[in-house]
Write a protein that holds these residues in place. Structure first.
Motif, mmCIF file in Angstrom:
data_model
loop_
_atom_site.group_PDB
_atom_site.id
_atom_site.type_symbol
_atom_site.label_atom_id
_atom_site.label_comp_id
_atom_site.label_asym_id
_atom_site.label_seq_id
_atom_site.Cartn_x
_atom_site.Cartn_y
_atom_site.Cartn_z
ATOM 1 N N THR A 124 0.595 -0.825 -0.222
ATOM 2 C CA THR A 124 -0.441 -0.172 0.009
ATOM 3 C C THR A 124 0.642 1.385 0.144
ATOM 4 N N THR A 125 0.264 2.550 -0.983
ATOM 5 C CA THR A 125 1.199 3.570 -0.376
ATOM 6 C C THR A 125 2.025 4.083 0.555
ATOM 7 N N ILE A 126 0.771 4.165 1.799
ATOM 8 C CA ILE A 126 1.338 4.444 3.032
ATOM 9 C C ILE A 126 2.282 4.258 3.611
ATOM 10 N N LEU A 127 1.862 2.747 3.260
ATOM 11 C CA LEU A 127 2.908 1.830 4.173
ATOM 12 C C LEU A 127 4.243 2.001 3.226
ATOM 13 N N GLY A 204 -5.585 -2.435 15.600
ATOM 14 C CA GLY A 204 -5.643 -1.118 16.332
ATOM 15 C C GLY A 204 -7.304 -1.325 14.961
ATOM 16 N N ALA A 205 -8.484 -1.095 16.199
ATOM 17 C CA ALA A 205 -9.534 -0.831 15.421
ATOM 18 C C ALA A 205 -9.501 0.191 14.605
ATOM 19 N N SER A 206 -8.793 1.097 14.844
ATOM 20 C CA SER A 206 -8.425 2.707 14.070
ATOM 21 C C SER A 206 -7.423 2.787 12.983
ATOM 22 N N ASP A 207 -6.441 1.311 13.322
ATOM 23 C CA ASP A 207 -5.299 1.320 12.697
ATOM 24 C C ASP A 207 -5.606 0.940 10.575
ATOM 25 N N TYR A 208 -6.248 2.220 10.231
ATOM 26 C CA TYR A 208 -7.238 2.011 8.684
ATOM 27 C C TYR A 208 -6.752 1.312 7.922
ATOM 28 N N TYR A 209 -5.334 2.042 7.625
ATOM 29 C CA TYR A 209 -4.019 1.331 6.860
ATOM 30 C C TYR A 209 -3.853 0.281 6.953
ATOM 31 N N MET A 210 -3.627 -0.510 8.118
ATOM 32 C CA MET A 210 -3.432 -2.060 7.827
ATOM 33 C C MET A 210 -4.729 -2.867 7.552
#
Length: 254
Positions: A124-127, A204-210
């Motif tokens: 993914t781009t972010i990672l 994490g429930a808010s770790d969306y990029y995962m």
């Protein structure tokens, strides 16, 4: 200070505390074992083992180019030196790549594989951008800036931020760049189906990029259990250590 020799001139620093089922924690590049300081309380239930990868923290710089298989082999040498036949292997973030490679190379040594914010490849781009920033920081010599970012993102307490910052600064710059480069290129997605041991994925429930990485695991290792920590992003071992430690006790105590 306790060290074990993995190669001529290369020593790994480690700490262990407690007794019972061994649980070994693998940190991401640069951070060292100190990122798991909040897991030391698990020593009431486990034999907790934390170490610094070669080139990180109090361990020696590497005497050859770093690869993920080399780091996985270091884990094997460490466990053998501690006379541990089988352990729970727990990798955080890119430390999970080393945990995955170790599990694929030495499946009989793994009682359970646990990945905290783990991924089997960078797709993914972010990672990818995060890895490139790490490579840049190491190569141009701005590790202090990277240390500040990691410390502030992981710890709320000013004293603990300073301690983490100082520990990151101990990293060997060449080894750090090498770790980020090899981590960026690493992929074991096609081999995930070979994993037969119990697997626990913690996000994490808010770790969306995962989320794309969760899908890869769901597809390739359907027997893996996935647990989400509410209101958490990526920095689970430090900012959500109470929840993490509770999960580890629930799933690992037999």
């Amino acid at each position: 200070m306790p060290h074990i020799l993995v190669e001529d001139g290369v020593r790994l620093y480690y700490e262990e505390i407690g007794s019972g089922t061994p649980i070994l924690f693998i940190h991401p590049p640069g951070m060292g074992h100190i990122v798991f300081r909040h897991q030391q309380s698990l020593s009431n239930h486990f034999r907790v083992i934390m170490y610094d990868m070669r080139g990180n923290g109090k361990s020696s710089p590497s005497d050859r180019p770093i690869t993920i298989p080399l780091l996985a082999d270091d884990v094997h040498v460490l466990l053998d030196a501690l006379h541990i036949k089988q352990a729970v292997i727990c990798g955080y973030s890119n430390g999970g790549s080393i945990a995955l490679e170790f599990a694929l190379r030495y499946p009989d040594k793994v009682k359970m594989l646990i990945l905290i914010g783990g991924f089997s490849e960078v797709c993914t781009t972010i990672l990818r951008y995060e890895f490139l920033l790490g490579i840049y920081a190491a190569k141009v010599g701005v590790v202090s800036l990277l240390a500040n970012v990691l410390a502030k993102s992981h710890e709320k307490n000013k004293k603990e931020q300073q301690e983490l910052k100082q520990y990151v600064r101990l990293v060997n710059k060449k080894d750090l760049a090498n770790m980020y480069e090899k981590g960026l290129a690493y992929s074991c997605t096609e081999r995930l189906r070979l994993l037969r041991m119990p697997i626990l994925l913690i996000y994490g429930a808010s770790d969306y990029y995962m989320r794309p990485y969760e899908k890869l695991f769901r597809k390739n290792v359907p027997h893996a259990k996935i647990v989400y920590i509410e209101n958490a992003r990526h920095q689970i071992p430090t900012k959500h250590h109470c929840e993490l430690n509770g999960i580890l006790k629930t799933y690992c105590i037999t």
